[in-house]
Design a protein around this motif. Structure first.
Motif, PDB file in Angstrom:
ATOM      1  N   VAL A  82      -3.080   8.863  -3.684  1.00 49.18           N
ATOM      2  CA  VAL A  82      -2.821  10.169  -3.217  1.00 49.18           C
ATOM      3  C   VAL A  82      -2.112   9.791  -1.704  1.00 49.18           C
ATOM      4  CG1 VAL A  82      -5.287   9.746  -2.336  1.00 49.18           C
ATOM      5  CG2 VAL A  82      -4.123  11.963  -2.289  1.00 49.18           C
ATOM      6  N   ASP A  83      -1.260  10.833  -1.204  1.00 46.48           N
ATOM      7  CA  ASP A  83      -0.754  10.780  -0.040  1.00 46.48           C
ATOM      8  C   ASP A  83      -0.465  12.456   0.434  1.00 46.48           C
ATOM      9  OD1 ASP A  83       1.401   8.432   1.185  1.00 46.48           O
ATOM     10  OD2 ASP A  83       1.608  10.513   1.973  1.00 46.48           O
ATOM     11  N   ILE A  84      -0.776  12.404   1.597  1.00 45.50           N
ATOM     12  CA  ILE A  84      -0.461  13.808   2.412  1.00 45.50           C
ATOM     13  C   ILE A  84       0.687  14.258   2.329  1.00 45.50           C
ATOM     14  CG2 ILE A  84      -0.194  12.733   4.551  1.00 45.50           C
ATOM     15  CD1 ILE A  84      -2.347  14.881   5.718  1.00 45.50           C
ATOM     16  N   ALA A 115      -2.553  15.281  -1.266  1.00 49.43           N
ATOM     17  CA  ALA A 115      -3.713  15.704  -0.431  1.00 49.43           C
ATOM     18  C   ALA A 115      -4.201  15.075   0.760  1.00 49.43           C
ATOM     19  CB  ALA A 115      -4.804  15.919  -1.566  1.00 49.43           C
ATOM     20  N   PHE A 167       5.051   0.912  -5.119  1.00 49.38           N
ATOM     21  CA  PHE A 167       5.047  -0.602  -5.441  1.00 49.38           C
ATOM     22  C   PHE A 167       3.565  -0.976  -5.310  1.00 49.38           C
ATOM     23  CE2 PHE A 167       4.766  -5.232  -4.084  1.00 49.38           C
ATOM     24  CZ  PHE A 167       5.231  -5.596  -5.302  1.00 49.38           C
ATOM     25  N   GLN A 188      -0.405  -6.585   1.366  1.00 50.71           N
ATOM     26  CA  GLN A 188      -0.662  -6.056   0.143  1.00 50.71           C
ATOM     27  C   GLN A 188      -1.349  -7.115  -0.822  1.00 50.71           C
ATOM     28  OE1 GLN A 188       3.364  -5.027  -1.198  1.00 50.71           O
ATOM     29  NE2 GLN A 188       2.953  -2.698  -1.134  1.00 50.71           N
ATOM     30  N   SER A 200       4.260  -1.181   2.129  1.00 47.85           N
ATOM     31  CA  SER A 200       3.672  -2.211   3.218  1.00 47.85           C
ATOM     32  C   SER A 200       4.083  -3.753   2.929  1.00 47.85           C
ATOM     33  CB  SER A 200       2.213  -2.314   2.895  1.00 47.85           C
ATOM     34  OG  SER A 200       1.587  -0.935   3.210  1.00 47.85           O
ATOM     35  N   VAL A 255       6.195   6.456   9.632  1.00 47.06           N
ATOM     36  CA  VAL A 255       5.009   7.340   9.223  1.00 47.06           C
ATOM     37  C   VAL A 255       4.864   6.886   7.651  1.00 47.06           C
ATOM     38  CG1 VAL A 255       5.123   9.335  10.485  1.00 47.06           C
ATOM     39  CG2 VAL A 255       6.430   9.340   8.627  1.00 47.06           C
ATOM     40  N   THR A 260      -4.681   2.379   2.260  1.00 51.05           N
ATOM     41  CA  THR A 260      -3.434   1.791   2.723  1.00 51.05           C
ATOM     42  C   THR A 260      -2.726   2.704   4.022  1.00 51.05           C
ATOM     43  OG1 THR A 260      -1.898   2.969   1.221  1.00 51.05           O
ATOM     44  CG2 THR A 260      -2.964   0.618   0.615  1.00 51.05           C
ATOM     45  N   VAL A 261      -3.469   3.079   4.920  1.00 47.29           N
ATOM     46  CA  VAL A 261      -3.126   3.651   6.187  1.00 47.29           C
ATOM     47  C   VAL A 261      -4.069   3.503   7.219  1.00 47.29           C
ATOM     48  CG1 VAL A 261      -3.991   6.008   5.277  1.00 47.29           C
ATOM     49  CG2 VAL A 261      -2.267   5.863   7.093  1.00 47.29           C
ATOM     50  N   SER A 273       0.699   6.275  -0.554  1.00 44.97           N
ATOM     51  CA  SER A 273       1.543   5.977  -1.678  1.00 44.97           C
ATOM     52  C   SER A 273       2.957   5.661  -1.364  1.00 44.97           C
ATOM     53  CB  SER A 273       1.609   7.249  -2.546  1.00 44.97           C
ATOM     54  OG  SER A 273       0.496   7.955  -2.705  1.00 44.97           O
TER      55      SER A 273
HETATM   56  C1  LIG Z   1       1.782   2.502   4.592  1.00 46.43           C
HETATM   57  S1  LIG Z   1       2.122   3.913   3.931  1.00 46.43           S
HETATM   58  C2  LIG Z   1       1.368   3.512   1.993  1.00 46.43           C
HETATM   59  C3  LIG Z   1       1.873   2.146   1.512  1.00 46.43           C
HETATM   60  C4  LIG Z   1       1.957   1.905   0.032  1.00 46.43           C
HETATM   61  N1  LIG Z   1       0.434   1.678  -0.419  1.00 46.43           N
HETATM   62  C5  LIG Z   1       2.495   0.983  -0.716  1.00 46.43           C
HETATM   63  O1  LIG Z   1       2.908   1.014  -1.779  1.00 46.43           O
HETATM   64  O2  LIG Z   1       2.852  -0.276   0.199  1.00 46.43           O
HETATM   65  C6  LIG Z   1       0.928   5.083   4.326  1.00 46.43           C
HETATM   66  C7  LIG Z   1       0.957   6.375   3.874  1.00 46.43           C
HETATM   67  O3  LIG Z   1      -0.174   7.015   4.027  1.00 46.43           O
HETATM   68  C8  LIG Z   1       0.130   8.346   3.908  1.00 46.43           C
HETATM   69  N2  LIG Z   1      -1.033   9.017   4.901  1.00 46.43           N
HETATM   70  C9  LIG Z   1      -1.393   9.216   6.130  1.00 46.43           C
HETATM   71  N3  LIG Z   1      -2.308  10.101   6.367  1.00 46.43           N
HETATM   72  C10 LIG Z   1      -2.956  10.569   5.136  1.00 46.43           C
HETATM   73  C11 LIG Z   1      -4.098  11.228   4.612  1.00 46.43           C
HETATM   74  N4  LIG Z   1      -4.748  11.735   5.550  1.00 46.43           N
HETATM   75  N5  LIG Z   1      -4.234  11.534   3.344  1.00 46.43           N
HETATM   76  C12 LIG Z   1      -3.397  10.801   2.418  1.00 46.43           C
HETATM   77  N6  LIG Z   1      -2.287   9.915   2.849  1.00 46.43           N
HETATM   78  C13 LIG Z   1      -1.922   9.523   4.415  1.00 46.43           C
HETATM   79  C14 LIG Z   1       1.267   8.218   4.754  1.00 46.43           C
HETATM   80  O4  LIG Z   1       2.031   9.760   4.471  1.00 46.43           O
HETATM   81  C15 LIG Z   1       1.940   7.123   4.200  1.00 46.43           C
HETATM   82  O5  LIG Z   1       2.976   7.514   3.136  1.00 46.43           O
END
Ligand SMILES: C[S@@+](CC[C@H](N)C(=O)[O-])C[C@H]1O[C@@H](n2cnc3c(N)ncnc32)[C@H](O)[C@@H]1O
Length: 416
Positions: free
Chosen positions: A131-133, A158, A113, A90, A85, A81, A176-177, A110
């Motif tokens: 921002v991350d949930i 959020a 990196f 990236q 990445s 989850v 990034t999701v 988030s």
């Molecule tokens: C692949 S990771 C992010 C990778 C990051 N950008 C990096 O440094 O490589 C995906 C993130 O999206 C977050 N996420 C999932 N649904 C979300 C939402 N509705 N709002 C914000 N973040 C969310 C997940 O908790 C997860 O930590």
């Protein structure tokens, strides 16, 4: 870390790990070869930010593998989850975003990196918020960003499909999701001339799109093949899986395009397999991302044949080294999926294999569409993608994929 510091630390950022420094050079060379890394500023950012410090405890070979993500959190079922990445993803997303010094950039999802890379790109006059949930993820990201000299990056918690943090507009929003739809808030707060980069899923096929606003709709200016963990929260979207055999082989539908009744497929894979070859060939290693996308658009019951490792070979559906997901569709009482075989000249020929009562029809229909795709353009260009508000009735010509908030139109140009 400021951009002036970058010069002095570019060689030294990885000096804590001499091994990391060697692995970084090999990774950058591979990213350039893959075409993911294309510009000097993005390469400088990768040199400046010590990737291994954002994946503490992970083996360095994994951290610096160009095409591997480092998973940082799994759910109760073991599904990833959150992750840092893959560098390849990236790199090409940052290239798609074309970030300039002084910009305000919002990252959704988030890992720490990537936000640090963006901080390098915007420089001291810019602003980065991530921002991350998930509060575990934001705490981790804030701590790692602080420890590596990127405390200026704002970290917020959020559901980003409901609201975005801060005030004002963003020059770039980088998601990034993996998203199934684009909530209004991602475009409402885009500055004039802004760009949204987002991995968007259409019928199970994910493409990272760089989108620009043109009046009320968005147009894609580039597209890259990628895979991502799925968006959670109010816009989370479950795929539907129809099992064909045990729990390890099934058909995965992502949009509302599954046939109402799947019972005719029960026991289908026990029947004789029908194969139709097309005469359409591709060079070894050449991308057929455009073909996958085309089949997803034109076949009404398009899906993915999803197989656990080894399962498709065991069932006789594919050879060793099979792919985990193959473009497929359901047609009458049968399903068909994309196949390729090596020709004498080293090229690969596409075909369709099918099982079930109407296997001939299902394989023939897929084979016809492979030939139609081949006829479209000599370079088999990716389609033009435009994305419209859901209430839009008059759309440009093309294949339409409807989402909750948007209508996506894919248009391939006919060969002239
Ligand atoms: C692949 S990771 C992010 C990778 C990051 N950008 C990096 O440094 O490589 C995906 C993130 O999206 C977050 N996420 C999932 N649904 C979300 C939402 N509705 N709002 C914000 N973040 C969310 C997940 O908790 C997860 O930590």
């Amino acid at each position: 870390m400021s951009s002036t510091e970058t010069d002095s630390t570019a060689a030294g950022a990885h000096s804590d790990g001499a091994e990391a420094s060697g692995l970084l050079e090999a990774m950058l060379a591979e990213l350039r070869e893959l075409g993911a890394l294309r510009s000097a500023p993005v390469e400088a950012a990768f040199r400046a930010v010590p990737r291994y410090r954002f994946a503490p405890g992970a083996p360095l070979e994994e951290v610096y593998a160009a095409r591997e993500a480092v998973v940082t959190k799994r759910d109760a079922h073991g599904v990833a989850v959150s992750s840092v990445s893959a560098p390849e993803v990236q790199a090409f997303m940052l290239e798609q975003a074309v970030i300039e010094p002084g910009m305000r950039v919002l990252e959704i999802g988030s890992g720490g990196f990537n936000a640090a890379l963006i901080a390098e790109l915007v420089g001291p006059s810019g602003q980065v918020t991530t921002v991350d949930i998930d509060r575990d993820v934001t705490s981790r990201a804030a701590e790692l960003l602080g420890a590596t000299g990127y405390a200026q990056v704002e970290v917020a918690c959020a559901d980003a499909s409901e609201s975005l943090p801060g005030d004002g507009d963003w020059d770039r929003v980088i998601v990034t999701v993996g998203a199934w739809d684009l909530p209004p808030v991602w475009t409402d707060r885009l500055a004039p001339g802004g760009r949204l980069v987002v991995p968007l899923r259409m019928r199970g096929i994910t493409r990272s799109l760089a989108l620009e606003l043109v009046g009320a709709h968005l147009e894609a200016v580039s597209s890259e093949v990628c895979g991502f963990v799925q968006l959670q929260g109010v816009l989370g979207h479950e795929e539907r899986l129809f099992l064909l055999r045990g729990k390890d082989l099934g058909l995965r539908f992502d949009d509302a395009n599954a046939p109402a009744d799947m019972r005719p497929l029960d026991g289908a894979i026990a029947a004789q397999r029908q194969v139709v070859w097309t005469g359409v060939t591709t060079a070894a290693g050449e991308s057929f991302a455009s073909l996958e996308w085309y089949l997803a658009a034109v076949l009404p019951h398009f899906c993915l044949l999803a197989a656990a490792p080894g399962a498709a070979a065991e069932a006789g559906l594919a050879g060793e080294g099979e792919r985990q997901f193959r473009p497929a569709h359901v047609d009458g009482d049968a399903f068909a999926y994309l196949l390729a075989r090596k020709c004498e000249d080293g090229r690969f020929e596409f075909g369709a294999a099918a099982y079930g009562g109407t296997a001939d029809q299902a394989a023939t229909r897929m084979a016809d569409q492979i030939r139609a795709w081949d006829d479209l353009r000599p370079d088999r260009e990716i389609p033009a993608v435009s994305i419209w508000p859901r209430e839009t009735e008059e759309l440009p010509a093309g294949f339409v994929v409807d989402k909750r908030h948007r209508r996506i139109v894919l248009s391939w140009t006919e060969r002239t």
